[in-house]
Design a protein around this motif. Structure first.
Motif, PDB file in Angstrom:
ATOM      1  N   GLN A 338      -1.768  59.677  17.648  1.00 28.78           N
ATOM      2  CA  GLN A 338      -0.825  58.529  17.212  1.00 28.78           C
ATOM      3  C   GLN A 338      -1.499  57.851  16.074  1.00 28.78           C
ATOM      4  O   GLN A 338      -0.647  57.289  15.345  1.00 28.78           O
ATOM      5  CB  GLN A 338      -1.118  57.606  18.569  1.00 28.78           C
ATOM      6  N   LEU A 339      -2.808  57.788  15.733  1.00 24.91           N
ATOM      7  CA  LEU A 339      -3.095  57.046  14.666  1.00 24.91           C
ATOM      8  C   LEU A 339      -2.960  57.653  13.318  1.00 24.91           C
ATOM      9  O   LEU A 339      -3.035  57.030  12.043  1.00 24.91           O
ATOM     10  CB  LEU A 339      -4.552  56.707  14.679  1.00 24.91           C
ATOM     11  N   GLY A 340      -2.519  59.107  13.274  1.00 22.16           N
ATOM     12  CA  GLY A 340      -2.681  60.009  12.070  1.00 22.16           C
ATOM     13  C   GLY A 340      -1.861  59.274  11.001  1.00 22.16           C
ATOM     14  O   GLY A 340      -2.439  59.258   9.834  1.00 22.16           O
ATOM     15  N   PRO A 341      -0.697  58.939  11.019  1.00 22.74           N
ATOM     16  CA  PRO A 341       0.219  58.591   9.904  1.00 22.74           C
ATOM     17  C   PRO A 341      -0.527  57.180   9.565  1.00 22.74           C
ATOM     18  O   PRO A 341      -0.711  57.042   8.377  1.00 22.74           O
ATOM     19  CB  PRO A 341       1.414  57.887  10.495  1.00 22.74           C
ATOM     20  N   ALA A 342      -1.118  56.240  10.046  1.00 23.28           N
ATOM     21  CA  ALA A 342      -1.619  55.183   9.617  1.00 23.28           C
ATOM     22  C   ALA A 342      -3.176  55.463   8.892  1.00 23.28           C
ATOM     23  O   ALA A 342      -3.244  54.951   7.928  1.00 23.28           O
ATOM     24  CB  ALA A 342      -1.983  53.938  10.797  1.00 23.28           C
ATOM     25  N   VAL A 343      -3.776  56.259   9.324  1.00 22.03           N
ATOM     26  CA  VAL A 343      -4.975  56.733   8.903  1.00 22.03           C
ATOM     27  C   VAL A 343      -4.644  57.190   7.302  1.00 22.03           C
ATOM     28  O   VAL A 343      -5.553  56.880   6.446  1.00 22.03           O
ATOM     29  CB  VAL A 343      -5.953  57.987   9.603  1.00 22.03           C
ATOM     30  N   GLY A 344      -3.793  58.087   7.153  1.00 23.37           N
ATOM     31  CA  GLY A 344      -3.311  58.664   6.058  1.00 23.37           C
ATOM     32  C   GLY A 344      -3.094  57.619   5.035  1.00 23.37           C
ATOM     33  O   GLY A 344      -3.425  57.356   3.905  1.00 23.37           O
ATOM     34  N   ALA A 345      -2.370  56.453   5.558  1.00 30.34           N
ATOM     35  CA  ALA A 345      -1.684  55.173   4.645  1.00 30.34           C
ATOM     36  C   ALA A 345      -3.003  54.477   4.080  1.00 30.34           C
ATOM     37  O   ALA A 345      -3.352  54.190   3.057  1.00 30.34           O
ATOM     38  CB  ALA A 345      -0.931  54.548   5.610  1.00 30.34           C
ATOM     39  N   VAL A 346      -4.153  54.182   5.195  1.00 34.12           N
ATOM     40  CA  VAL A 346      -5.383  53.558   4.908  1.00 34.12           C
ATOM     41  C   VAL A 346      -6.181  54.478   3.802  1.00 34.12           C
ATOM     42  O   VAL A 346      -6.660  53.626   2.760  1.00 34.12           O
ATOM     43  CB  VAL A 346      -6.117  53.272   6.173  1.00 34.12           C
ATOM     44  N   LEU A 347      -6.050  55.648   4.101  1.00 34.24           N
ATOM     45  CA  LEU A 347      -7.072  56.524   3.158  1.00 34.24           C
ATOM     46  C   LEU A 347      -6.427  56.570   1.575  1.00 34.24           C
ATOM     47  O   LEU A 347      -6.927  56.214   0.726  1.00 34.24           O
ATOM     48  CB  LEU A 347      -7.079  57.755   3.424  1.00 34.24           C
ATOM     49  N   ALA A 348      -5.021  56.400   1.731  1.00 38.75           N
ATOM     50  CA  ALA A 348      -4.249  56.093   0.397  1.00 38.75           C
ATOM     51  C   ALA A 348      -4.497  54.655  -0.357  1.00 38.75           C
ATOM     52  O   ALA A 348      -4.910  54.583  -1.462  1.00 38.75           O
ATOM     53  CB  ALA A 348      -2.968  56.543   0.429  1.00 38.75           C
ATOM     54  N   ASP A 349      -4.446  53.722   0.779  1.00 40.66           N
ATOM     55  CA  ASP A 349      -4.688  52.358   0.426  1.00 40.66           C
ATOM     56  C   ASP A 349      -6.398  52.492  -0.502  1.00 40.66           C
ATOM     57  O   ASP A 349      -6.695  51.938  -1.393  1.00 40.66           O
ATOM     58  CB  ASP A 349      -5.091  51.641   1.199  1.00 40.66           C
ATOM     59  N   LEU A 350      -7.605  52.997   0.367  1.00 37.79           N
ATOM     60  CA  LEU A 350      -8.703  52.786  -0.073  1.00 37.79           C
ATOM     61  C   LEU A 350      -8.966  53.579  -1.474  1.00 37.79           C
ATOM     62  O   LEU A 350      -9.679  53.177  -2.417  1.00 37.79           O
ATOM     63  CB  LEU A 350      -9.680  53.672   1.001  1.00 37.79           C
ATOM     64  N   VAL A 351      -8.059  54.822  -1.746  1.00 38.31           N
ATOM     65  CA  VAL A 351      -8.368  55.525  -2.996  1.00 38.31           C
ATOM     66  C   VAL A 351      -7.608  54.785  -4.103  1.00 38.31           C
ATOM     67  O   VAL A 351      -8.275  54.403  -5.101  1.00 38.31           O
ATOM     68  CB  VAL A 351      -7.819  56.878  -2.984  1.00 38.31           C
ATOM     69  N   ARG A 352      -6.530  54.114  -3.898  1.00 38.91           N
ATOM     70  CA  ARG A 352      -5.916  53.580  -4.805  1.00 38.91           C
ATOM     71  C   ARG A 352      -6.289  52.079  -5.249  1.00 38.91           C
ATOM     72  O   ARG A 352      -6.599  51.983  -6.241  1.00 38.91           O
ATOM     73  CB  ARG A 352      -4.303  53.413  -4.407  1.00 38.91           C
ATOM     74  N   ASP A 353      -6.648  51.432  -4.206  1.00 39.72           N
ATOM     75  CA  ASP A 353      -7.055  50.091  -4.308  1.00 39.72           C
ATOM     76  C   ASP A 353      -8.639  49.616  -3.841  1.00 39.72           C
ATOM     77  O   ASP A 353      -9.084  48.655  -4.138  1.00 39.72           O
ATOM     78  CB  ASP A 353      -6.405  49.082  -3.271  1.00 39.72           C
ATOM     79  N   GLY A 354      -9.186  50.547  -3.519  1.00 40.62           N
ATOM     80  CA  GLY A 354     -10.645  50.389  -3.158  1.00 40.62           C
ATOM     81  C   GLY A 354     -10.798  49.531  -1.841  1.00 40.62           C
ATOM     82  O   GLY A 354     -11.708  49.008  -1.439  1.00 40.62           O
ATOM     83  N   GLN A 355      -9.604  49.245  -1.282  1.00 42.00           N
ATOM     84  CA  GLN A 355      -9.404  48.082  -0.199  1.00 42.00           C
ATOM     85  C   GLN A 355      -8.237  48.594   0.673  1.00 42.00           C
ATOM     86  O   GLN A 355      -7.372  49.198   0.139  1.00 42.00           O
ATOM     87  CB  GLN A 355      -9.915  46.930  -0.303  1.00 42.00           C
ATOM     88  N   THR A 356      -8.357  47.786   1.825  1.00 37.30           N
ATOM     89  CA  THR A 356      -6.945  48.238   2.714  1.00 37.30           C
ATOM     90  C   THR A 356      -6.973  46.898   3.501  1.00 37.30           C
ATOM     91  O   THR A 356      -7.665  46.047   3.820  1.00 37.30           O
ATOM     92  CB  THR A 356      -7.021  49.477   3.614  1.00 37.30           C
TER      93      THR A 356
END
Ligand SMILES: Cc1cc2nc3c(=O)[nH]c(=O)nc-3n(C[C@H](O)[C@H](O)[C@H](O)COP(=O)(O)OP(=O)(O)OC[C@H]3O[C@@H](n4cnc5c(N)ncnc54)[C@H](O)[C@@H]3O)c2cc1C
Length: 385
Positions: A338-356
């Motif tokens: 269930q969490l998978g799609p949000a985990v992917g989005a959070v990982l992209a936030d962290l790479v792009r912005d250094g935070q989420t």
């Protein structure tokens, strides 16, 4: 001859976490290489029960789970298929008054999270679900939780990432990962070398080895939830069912097969797991107590999978405590689909912005750095659905 490639981000593991991260990262325009030892979605992410539920999670997971709920609603736009995703409702059954009180208390504690939990008395439950056995004395219903087909959904994330330009390498086992002072350098035997500024460790039950190579040792154990599916039966079960305290969960797909989970299988080797015959027998007994209609149903297949459990049953999600540019996402015991799609989005936030904006402090890898290593033997509960 060794092939040498480079990308902004390298991801180890093509389960739902790594594949969803690849998809969201491509949407930000970064170059991505996704490295999968076997086939994308062939491990936990493709063999799980298919529960897409928020109900029952600790409150610390609910913001992430709510973000995922929003993304599940956009599944066809995200991955190009509906993945048999259905908001059928998730009904958590109480088999005692104490269990019912626990469900009521959970409802009170989680009221701010938009789950709209409804407590059903024994009578209301019987009127609504005449197919339930006498074991049920009440329940909590989360009307917008549901179910999906993991065999379709998880590989589709990787395919969607590839369509957006991710370099998806299957049958590529990463057996060396290090940072040379300038970039991460990953090697797959003598066949491939990948250089990347960022590295995502999404290697599921095997992620602890990679984390440890970078000094982020975690006391992770492997567990093997047991699953069974019946022959097609007349459709009667319109919710995905779980029970308070765990033990058994069940859903019925449109073709009529009932998918049942609970109990623990065993490891065949480091990568493969099987259900136990005795475990399936006791699982079926519990299932029949809840669903008498399954009394004479034939089981047509049983299976298991391998997933990683941390001692507090929370995942690790966030930056390495030792190595800038390395981000971990693993240990989603029993609830990562269930969490998978949000985990992917959070990982992209962290790479792009250094935070989420999604709270993830509870999942920090550094929660293990102060404590002594915990023994990696001992009981591991089955997936609690
Ligand atoms: C039987 C079962 C039932 C479950 N039921 C549910 C449920 O109903 N609902 C729910 O939300 N969750 C459920 N879960 C949990 C959920 O499936 C997992 O939390 C989730 O799939 C984890 O995804 P992942 O991407 O982290 O791991 P995985 O899907 O295991 O992916 C990790 C990938 O990394 C690859 N890999 C590992 N090491 C390397 C390497 N060195 N090089 C390259 N690749 C590597 C592996 O081959 C694997 O494909 C269940 C799990 C199981 C096993």
């Amino acid at each position: 001859m060794m092939e040498r490639i480079s990308a902004d981000v390298a991801i180890i593991g093509g389960g739902i976490m790594g594949s969803s991260a690849a998809l969201f990262l491509r949407r930000t325009g970064l170059s991505v290489v996704l490295l999968e030892r076997d086939l994308c979605g062939s491990r936990s992410s493709g063999v799980n029960y298919g529960g897409v539920r928020r109900q029952g999670r600790p409150p610390s997971q609910l913001p992430l789970s709510q973000r995922a709920q929003g993304l599940w609603a956009q599944l066809p736009q995200l991955i190009g298929i509906d993945g048999e995703y259905l908001r059928s409702g998730h009904l958590k059954i109480a088999r005692s008054e104490a269990d019912l009180a626990a469900l009521e208390s959970y409802r009170e504690r989680t009221q701010g999270f938009g789950m709209d939990l409804q407590i059903l008395s024994a009578r209301a439950l019987r009127e609504r679900c005449p197919w339930l056995g006498r074991a049920a004395v009440g329940a909590s219903l989360c009307p917008d939780d549901g179910q999906a087909n993991p065999r379709l959904v998880s590989p589709a994330f990787a395919l969607a990432a590839r369509r957006l330009g991710a370099d998806v390498r299957e049958q590529t086992c990463i057996d060396e990962a290090a940072h040379d002072g300038t970039a991460f350098v990953l090697r797959s035997g003598h066949a491939l070398e990948v250089r990347a500024r960022h590295l995502l460790n999404c290697a599921g039950a095997w992620a602890g080895t990679i984390a440890a190579q970078f000094g982020d040792a975690v006391p992770m154990e492997s567990g093997h939830p047991e699953m069974a599916v019946t022959e097609p039966l007349p459709v009667f079960l319109n919710f995905s069912l779980g029970v308070e305290g765990g033990g058994v969960y069940a859903r019925q797909v449109a073709r009529g097969n009932c998918v049942i989970g609970g109990g623990r299988g065993y490891a065949l080797d480091e990568q493969r797991a099987r259900a136990q015959r005795s475990g399936i027998a006791s699982l079926m007994q519990q299932t029949i107590d809840l669903l008498p209609a399954l009394r004479n149903a034939h089981i047509i297949r049983t299976w298991s999978g391998t997933e990683g459990y941390l001692p507090d049953r929370q995942p690790v999600l966030g930056p390495s405590a030792t190595t800038p540019g390395l981000i971990h996402a693993f240990g989603f015991a029993g609830g990562g689909f269930q969490l998978g799609p949000a985990v992917g989005a959070v990982l992209a936030d962290l790479v792009r912005d250094g935070q989420t904006a999604t709270p993830i402090d509870a999942f920090s890898v550094s929660r293990f750095s102060e404590s002594p290593r915990v023994a990696t033997t001992g009981p591991v509960p089955s997936a609690v659905v």
